[in-house]
Design a protein around this motif. Structure first.
Motif, PDB file in Angstrom:
ATOM      1  N   MET A 123     -13.340  18.074 -45.798  1.00  0.00           N
ATOM      2  CA  MET A 123     -13.663  17.029 -44.826  1.00  0.00           C
ATOM      3  C   MET A 123     -12.549  16.789 -43.802  1.00  0.00           C
ATOM      4  N   GLU A 124     -11.427  17.472 -43.931  1.00  0.00           N
ATOM      5  CA  GLU A 124     -10.294  17.194 -43.059  1.00  0.00           C
ATOM      6  C   GLU A 124     -10.622  17.391 -41.568  1.00  0.00           C
ATOM      7  N   PRO A 125     -11.289  18.491 -41.153  1.00  0.00           N
ATOM      8  CA  PRO A 125     -11.630  18.614 -39.724  1.00  0.00           C
ATOM      9  C   PRO A 125     -12.498  17.457 -39.228  1.00  0.00           C
ATOM     10  N   PHE A 126     -13.403  16.989 -40.076  1.00  0.00           N
ATOM     11  CA  PHE A 126     -14.255  15.856 -39.709  1.00  0.00           C
ATOM     12  C   PHE A 126     -13.411  14.600 -39.502  1.00  0.00           C
ATOM     13  N   PHE A 127     -12.522  14.315 -40.443  1.00  0.00           N
ATOM     14  CA  PHE A 127     -11.695  13.110 -40.324  1.00  0.00           C
ATOM     15  C   PHE A 127     -10.660  13.231 -39.204  1.00  0.00           C
ATOM     16  N   GLN A 128     -10.251  14.453 -38.880  1.00  0.00           N
ATOM     17  CA  GLN A 128      -9.326  14.615 -37.765  1.00  0.00           C
ATOM     18  C   GLN A 128     -10.008  14.226 -36.456  1.00  0.00           C
ATOM     19  N   GLY A 129     -11.269  14.611 -36.292  1.00  0.00           N
ATOM     20  CA  GLY A 129     -12.018  14.197 -35.113  1.00  0.00           C
ATOM     21  C   GLY A 129     -12.141  12.683 -35.030  1.00  0.00           C
ATOM     22  N   TYR A 130     -12.336  12.055 -36.180  1.00  0.00           N
ATOM     23  CA  TYR A 130     -12.404  10.594 -36.255  1.00  0.00           C
ATOM     24  C   TYR A 130     -11.082   9.975 -35.828  1.00  0.00           C
ATOM     25  N   ARG A 131      -9.979  10.508 -36.328  1.00  0.00           N
ATOM     26  CA  ARG A 131      -8.665   9.974 -35.958  1.00  0.00           C
ATOM     27  C   ARG A 131      -8.352  10.186 -34.479  1.00  0.00           C
ATOM     28  N   ASP A 132      -8.843  11.290 -33.933  1.00  0.00           N
ATOM     29  CA  ASP A 132      -8.528  11.632 -32.539  1.00  0.00           C
ATOM     30  C   ASP A 132      -9.039  10.606 -31.532  1.00  0.00           C
ATOM     31  N   VAL A 133     -10.104   9.870 -31.876  1.00  0.00           N
ATOM     32  CA  VAL A 133     -10.670   8.909 -30.920  1.00  0.00           C
ATOM     33  C   VAL A 133     -10.056   7.522 -31.058  1.00  0.00           C
ATOM     34  N   MET A 134      -9.006   7.409 -31.864  1.00  0.00           N
ATOM     35  CA  MET A 134      -8.293   6.138 -32.059  1.00  0.00           C
ATOM     36  C   MET A 134      -9.253   5.024 -32.496  1.00  0.00           C
ATOM     37  N   PRO A 135      -9.790   5.116 -33.701  1.00  0.00           N
ATOM     38  CA  PRO A 135     -10.797   4.159 -34.177  1.00  0.00           C
ATOM     39  C   PRO A 135     -10.193   2.862 -34.700  1.00  0.00           C
ATOM     40  N   PHE A 136      -9.494   2.159 -33.832  1.00  0.00           N
ATOM     41  CA  PHE A 136      -8.867   0.896 -34.208  1.00  0.00           C
ATOM     42  C   PHE A 136      -8.713   0.051 -32.950  1.00  0.00           C
ATOM     43  N   ILE A 189     -17.756  10.222 -32.010  1.00  0.00           N
ATOM     44  CA  ILE A 189     -18.195   9.552 -30.782  1.00  0.00           C
ATOM     45  C   ILE A 189     -18.763   8.174 -31.105  1.00  0.00           C
ATOM     46  N   VAL A 190     -19.510   8.083 -32.198  1.00  0.00           N
ATOM     47  CA  VAL A 190     -20.045   6.789 -32.630  1.00  0.00           C
ATOM     48  C   VAL A 190     -18.915   5.793 -32.880  1.00  0.00           C
ATOM     49  N   ASN A 191     -17.861   6.237 -33.531  1.00  0.00           N
ATOM     50  CA  ASN A 191     -16.749   5.336 -33.832  1.00  0.00           C
ATOM     51  C   ASN A 191     -15.906   5.026 -32.607  1.00  0.00           C
ATOM     52  N   ALA A 192     -15.887   5.932 -31.650  1.00  0.00           N
ATOM     53  CA  ALA A 192     -15.251   5.616 -30.368  1.00  0.00           C
ATOM     54  C   ALA A 192     -16.076   4.564 -29.636  1.00  0.00           C
ATOM     55  N   HIS A 193     -17.391   4.728 -29.642  1.00  0.00           N
ATOM     56  CA  HIS A 193     -18.313   3.777 -29.006  1.00  0.00           C
ATOM     57  C   HIS A 193     -18.076   2.374 -29.554  1.00  0.00           C
ATOM     58  N   ARG A 194     -17.871   2.266 -30.865  1.00  0.00           N
ATOM     59  CA  ARG A 194     -17.707   0.964 -31.493  1.00  0.00           C
ATOM     60  C   ARG A 194     -16.547   0.172 -30.881  1.00  0.00           C
ATOM     61  N   PHE A 195     -15.487   0.875 -30.420  1.00  0.00           N
ATOM     62  CA  PHE A 195     -14.352   0.184 -29.822  1.00  0.00           C
ATOM     63  C   PHE A 195     -14.387   0.194 -28.293  1.00  0.00           C
ATOM     64  N   ILE A 196     -14.964   1.230 -27.704  1.00  0.00           N
ATOM     65  CA  ILE A 196     -15.058   1.289 -26.237  1.00  0.00           C
ATOM     66  C   ILE A 196     -15.793   0.069 -25.699  1.00  0.00           C
ATOM     67  N   PHE A 197     -16.843  -0.349 -26.410  1.00  0.00           N
ATOM     68  CA  PHE A 197     -17.667  -1.456 -25.923  1.00  0.00           C
ATOM     69  C   PHE A 197     -17.341  -2.794 -26.597  1.00  0.00           C
ATOM     70  N   ASP A 198     -16.210  -2.845 -27.289  1.00  0.00           N
ATOM     71  CA  ASP A 198     -15.752  -4.086 -27.902  1.00  0.00           C
ATOM     72  C   ASP A 198     -14.983  -4.885 -26.847  1.00  0.00           C
ATOM     73  N   SER A 199     -15.450  -6.090 -26.545  1.00  0.00           N
ATOM     74  CA  SER A 199     -14.851  -6.899 -25.477  1.00  0.00           C
ATOM     75  C   SER A 199     -13.407  -7.294 -25.781  1.00  0.00           C
ATOM     76  N   ARG A 200     -12.980  -7.190 -27.019  1.00  0.00           N
ATOM     77  CA  ARG A 200     -11.612  -7.560 -27.385  1.00  0.00           C
ATOM     78  C   ARG A 200     -10.628  -6.403 -27.228  1.00  0.00           C
ATOM     79  N   ASP A 201     -11.139  -5.207 -26.993  1.00  0.00           N
ATOM     80  CA  ASP A 201     -10.314  -3.995 -26.997  1.00  0.00           C
ATOM     81  C   ASP A 201      -9.869  -3.617 -25.585  1.00  0.00           C
ATOM     82  N   ASP A 202      -8.643  -3.078 -25.484  1.00  0.00           N
ATOM     83  CA  ASP A 202      -8.110  -2.659 -24.187  1.00  0.00           C
ATOM     84  C   ASP A 202      -7.891  -1.147 -24.110  1.00  0.00           C
ATOM     85  N   GLY A 203      -8.396  -0.405 -25.091  1.00  0.00           N
ATOM     86  CA  GLY A 203      -8.149   1.036 -25.104  1.00  0.00           C
ATOM     87  C   GLY A 203      -9.337   1.881 -24.704  1.00  0.00           C
TER      88      GLY A 203
END
Length: 252
Positions: A123-136, A189-203
């Motif tokens: 699962m490492e390649p999958f989780f690396q993609g997740y980490r790459d989009v800065m899911p925080f 991309i789904v996890n990036a979306h979760r923060f891209i459209f979060d009004s509290r986020d600046d990233g």
């Protein structure tokens, strides 16, 4: 009217509603052979039980070497994603009776990731993609003195994509991911979306730049496999399209 009385055979059938099911499992052990093989197991099981229950019976009663991941067994952890009858599913959410138990039930690892043993993939390649989009959450300025307030309407904007459990069912159902291991994939991309459209986020802009690269959202061909297999019912393809639209308009 007299109450119908069940005969002895009917009483036994009601008390023991078990059927014999054939589990056809794709086995792979790199310590034994470089080739994968199929192995059949006959399992006595209640059709209202789950595929995961059948795998447990095989491992505990027939072949302890059978290897697969599972944890919560209630569709929350996402660790038991596998291909069941040719479709990505969570074994803990798939009932025997719902997948034609009259025929062999095929179980194999999800595609697009290196198989380590039996139903376990790397699962490492999958989780690396997740980490790459800065899911925080990324914020600027001084820390607030109280919680960051958000309206119900603003929260609703990304509510769907908060449901992701990182099972990889969507990403490993994507033909683009199968052929191009560099593609970030639907779950990232789904996890990036979760923060891209979060009004509290600046990233948001940083994430959009990441997704605008060669391995980002433009690799998506809108096949809808990801949406069809998501065990949480997330409209994955819609989320990807919203990120594409944000990239074009630069409006978040």
């Amino acid at each position: 009217m007299a109450t119908p009385v069940m005969d002895k055979a009917e009483q036994i059938s009601a008390a023991f509603p078990y059927i014999t099911v054939t589990f056809r499992i794709r086995r792979f052990n790199p310590e034994v052979s470089a080739e994968a093989t199929w192995q059949d197991f006959l399992v006595e099981i209640d059709p209202k039980e789950r595929v995961l229950d059948g795998l447990h019976k095989i491992k505990w009663e027939q072949d302890g070497s059978l290897t697969f991941r599972r944890s919560c067994a209630h569709g929350i952890c996402g660790s038991d994603a596998m291909r069941i009858n040719g479709r990505n599913r969570l074994a803990c959410k798939t009932l025997i009776k719902d997948i034609n138990p009259g025929k062999p039930i095929t179980v194999e690892p999800i595609k697009g990731l290196t198989v380590l043993k039996d139903l376990i993939v790397d699962m490492e390649p999958f989780f690396q993609g997740y980490r790459d989009v800065m899911p925080f959450l990324i914020t600027t300025g001084n820390e607030p003195t109280r919680e960051r307030i958000q309206s119900a309407k603003d929260r609703e904007r990304f509510d769907d994509t908060t449901k992701c459990i990182l099972c990889a069912a969507c990403t490993s159902s994507c033909p683009i991911f199968w052929t191009d291991g560099q593609y970030l994939g639907p779950a990232a991309i789904v996890n990036a979306h979760r923060f891209i459209f979060d009004s509290r986020d600046d990233g948001g802009e940083q994430r959009l730049e990441i997704l605008n690269g060669n391995d980002g959202v433009w690799r998506c061909r809108t096949i809808f496999n990801c949406t069809d297999v998501c065990p949480r019912g997330i409209a994955v393809t819609k989320a990807i399209q919203e990120v594409k639209r944000a990239l074009i308009t630069r409006r978040i």
